[in-house]
Design an enzyme around this catalytic site. Sequence first.
Site, mmCIF file in Angstrom:
data_model
loop_
_atom_site.group_PDB
_atom_site.id
_atom_site.type_symbol
_atom_site.label_atom_id
_atom_site.label_comp_id
_atom_site.label_asym_id
_atom_site.label_seq_id
_atom_site.Cartn_x
_atom_site.Cartn_y
_atom_site.Cartn_z
ATOM 1 N N ASP A 29 -49.618 -83.548 -30.218
ATOM 2 C CA ASP A 29 -50.432 -84.640 -29.505
ATOM 3 C C ASP A 29 -51.860 -84.780 -29.948
ATOM 4 O O ASP A 29 -52.546 -83.608 -29.945
ATOM 5 C CB ASP A 29 -50.387 -84.603 -27.991
ATOM 6 C CG ASP A 29 -50.811 -85.634 -27.027
ATOM 7 O OD1 ASP A 29 -51.155 -86.543 -27.666
ATOM 8 O OD2 ASP A 29 -51.340 -85.311 -26.198
ATOM 9 N N GLU A 63 -46.726 -88.903 -32.510
ATOM 10 C CA GLU A 63 -47.273 -90.177 -31.684
ATOM 11 C C GLU A 63 -47.539 -91.061 -32.704
ATOM 12 O O GLU A 63 -48.141 -90.801 -34.010
ATOM 13 C CB GLU A 63 -47.996 -89.991 -30.733
ATOM 14 C CG GLU A 63 -49.286 -89.392 -31.018
ATOM 15 C CD GLU A 63 -50.144 -89.277 -29.790
ATOM 16 O OE1 GLU A 63 -49.918 -89.892 -28.829
ATOM 17 O OE2 GLU A 63 -51.048 -88.279 -29.854
ATOM 18 N N CYS A 65 -38.310 -81.627 -16.215
ATOM 19 C CA CYS A 65 -37.119 -82.368 -15.460
ATOM 20 C C CYS A 65 -36.773 -83.966 -15.888
ATOM 21 O O CYS A 65 -36.063 -84.267 -15.504
ATOM 22 C CB CYS A 65 -37.622 -82.332 -13.972
ATOM 23 S SG CYS A 65 -38.634 -83.255 -13.423
ATOM 24 N N CYS A 98 -45.515 -81.959 -11.079
ATOM 25 C CA CYS A 98 -44.468 -82.702 -11.076
ATOM 26 C C CYS A 98 -43.997 -82.741 -9.451
ATOM 27 O O CYS A 98 -43.784 -81.917 -8.887
ATOM 28 C CB CYS A 98 -43.347 -82.433 -11.983
ATOM 29 S SG CYS A 98 -41.867 -83.099 -11.729
ATOM 30 N N CYS A 147 -39.709 -81.320 -9.665
ATOM 31 C CA CYS A 147 -39.665 -79.854 -9.816
ATOM 32 C C CYS A 147 -41.010 -78.648 -9.401
ATOM 33 O O CYS A 147 -40.680 -77.952 -9.642
ATOM 34 C CB CYS A 147 -39.179 -79.548 -11.352
ATOM 35 S SG CYS A 147 -40.559 -79.883 -12.640
ATOM 36 N N ASP A 190 -51.973 -82.692 -21.995
ATOM 37 C CA ASP A 190 -51.900 -82.686 -23.580
ATOM 38 C C ASP A 190 -50.750 -81.688 -23.973
ATOM 39 O O ASP A 190 -49.937 -82.258 -24.811
ATOM 40 C CB ASP A 190 -53.290 -82.228 -24.411
ATOM 41 C CG ASP A 190 -54.326 -82.856 -23.926
ATOM 42 O OD1 ASP A 190 -54.141 -84.375 -23.825
ATOM 43 O OD2 ASP A 190 -55.380 -82.515 -24.020
#
Length: 237
Positions: free
Chosen positions: A34, A135, A191, A207, A210, A217
Site C-alpha cells: 500500500d 494497487e 473476517c 472491526c 470480529c 495502512d
Amino acid sequence: TVSKDNCGDYWICLKLKDVYKPMKIKPNNSVGIDVGIKDIAILSDGTKYVNKKFKQEEKQHIKILNRKLSRRQGWANEEFRSAHKLNKDIIPSKKYERTKLKLSKLHKRISRKMNLYNNQITKEIVENNGFIGVETLNVSGMFRNKYLANALSDAAMSSILSMLNYKAVWHDRIIQPINQWTPSSKRCSKCGYVLPSLNLSVREWDCPICGTRHDRDINGANNIEYFALDIYRKSTT
C-alpha cells in the site's frame, strides 16, 4: 541519444538488449504493498518505509529562489513579460539566468535524492518477495485535490509502482495489480467485513464484527495481497 538538460548537463542514452538476467533464487513468499503520504510504502508483513519528504525539506529554499526570480528581469517577472510584448529584443538579465540555474539545480538535487531512495526501497522489496500485489492509482485524479497535491508530488507514489513493475521483470517476479475501486482500506483483512465509509483522517479502526483493531495502512496492504493473489489464481486456472 545525446541530450542537454536545463542545468547544462549532457546525457547519453544507450539502448542495450539482454542485459538483465533473473536472480537464481526466487522467494516463494508473497506481499501486498500500500502506498501513502506519511509512509511511502507499507507492506503486508508490517514493514513501513517512511516518506523522507525531500521536497518539503527544501521548501523554504525553493521559495526564496522563486521570489528572487520574480523580482529580476526575466520571464518570471510580470513587468518583463509586458515589456517583451512591446520590444522582442529585450532578453532576461544575467542575474535572472544565474538564479534560474540555481533553482534548476536545486530541483535536480531533490529529484536525485528521491530517485535514489525509491530505488533502494523497490530493490529491497523485489529481491525479498516472489509475488507482489500492488494497487492501481488514479494519480491524475488525486492531484486534483489541492490539499494533497504537494504532498503527493513529494511522495512520488507512481514512481514507486513504476520501479516495482520493471524490476519485477528484471528479477523474474510476479507483480499483480488490483482493481482501482477495490475496498482495500475499508475491508477487514481478518473476517472480510467492509465498512460503509472510512474517512481519510482515520488511521486505526476496530472491526465491528470480529473486533480486530487495524492499522489502516497495514490492513490495506494485507487486503491488496489477498485480492492480488485471488486475481492471479483465477487468471492461471
